[in-house]
Enzyme design. Structure first.
Site, PDB file in Angstrom:
ATOM      1  N   THR A 170       0.811  -1.221   0.000  1.00 26.78           N
ATOM      2  CA  THR A 170       0.000   0.000   0.000  1.00 26.78           C
ATOM      3  C   THR A 170       0.843   1.269   0.000  1.00 26.78           C
ATOM      4  O   THR A 170       2.034   1.254   0.285  1.00 26.78           O
ATOM      5  CB  THR A 170      -0.932   0.023   1.224  1.00 26.78           C
ATOM      6  OG1 THR A 170      -0.154   0.086   2.417  1.00 26.78           O
ATOM      7  CG2 THR A 170      -1.834  -1.206   1.262  1.00 26.78           C
ATOM      8  N   ASP A 171       0.157   2.363  -0.289  1.00 32.13           N
ATOM      9  CA  ASP A 171       0.780   3.675  -0.195  1.00 32.13           C
ATOM     10  C   ASP A 171       0.419   4.293   1.155  1.00 32.13           C
ATOM     11  O   ASP A 171      -0.142   3.614   2.030  1.00 32.13           O
ATOM     12  CB  ASP A 171       0.365   4.564  -1.374  1.00 32.13           C
ATOM     13  CG  ASP A 171      -1.148   4.801  -1.435  1.00 32.13           C
ATOM     14  OD1 ASP A 171      -1.856   4.562  -0.438  1.00 32.13           O
ATOM     15  OD2 ASP A 171      -1.618   5.218  -2.512  1.00 32.13           O
ATOM     16  N   LEU A 172       0.690   5.548   1.314  1.00 35.20           N
ATOM     17  CA  LEU A 172       0.459   6.238   2.587  1.00 35.20           C
ATOM     18  C   LEU A 172      -0.997   6.175   3.043  1.00 35.20           C
ATOM     19  O   LEU A 172      -1.276   6.147   4.238  1.00 35.20           O
ATOM     20  CB  LEU A 172       0.915   7.701   2.456  1.00 35.20           C
ATOM     21  CG  LEU A 172       0.817   8.564   3.694  1.00 35.20           C
ATOM     22  CD1 LEU A 172       1.715   8.012   4.803  1.00 35.20           C
ATOM     23  CD2 LEU A 172       1.201   9.997   3.372  1.00 35.20           C
TER      24      LEU A 172
END
Length: 153
Positions: A25-27
């Site tokens: 995932t990203d932030l």
């Protein structure tokens, strides 16, 4: 020692399940777009194993290996941290030198992403060449594709 999980083939569809981890995932805890390519690659590798296609042995014997010649991906929804995703792969076309596959990522019944990809068998010189007959037969059995295999991809 525990063995890695494997997918399964049912009704001409390869099914491969995975869980979304933090590293995917990203932030914002949404799966980063490039990770779908890795997931689809993992599912295709598992499909090859289930079909008895040993790409590594072929490469090491100097016969060749698959390369991607083109792909198209469409993102339809977001996958998030903790989701369980089912990757489904079907064969759309098999020729003497290539295979066109459709792969879908689903969360329950929701389509997350869909990719169409063409893999071509190439020799050590990087030029397309005929796949081993046993590999073509394995793909045809998986896809239940009838009729002669075209010479051109």
């Amino acid at each position: 020692m525990p063995q890695p999980l494997s997918g399964m083939i049912r009704d001409q569809v390869h099914h491969y399940a995975l869980r979304v981890f933090f590293e995917d995932t990203d932030l914002s805890a949404v799966v980063y777009h490039a990770n779908y390519l890795r997931w689809f690659e993992r599912a295709r590798s598992d499909l090859l194993d289930l079909l008895g296609i040993d790409q590594r042995a072929s490469f090491e014997a100097g016969e060749g290996a698959y390369v991607i010649s083109d792909l198209s991906i469409r993102y339809a929804a977001s996958a998030r941290l903790g989701d369980t995703i089912m990757l489904e792969t079907t064969a759309q076309n098999v020729s003497a030198t290539s295979c066109r596959l459709v792969q879908r990522a689903l969360r329950d019944a929701t389509l997350i992403a869909q990719m169409t990809i063409r893999v071509v068998f190439v020799g050590p010189d990087g030029r397309p060449r005929r796949q081993p007959d046993a590999w073509v037969d394995a793909y045809r059995q998986f896809a239940k594709i009838a009729g002669p295999v075209p010479d051109r991809g």
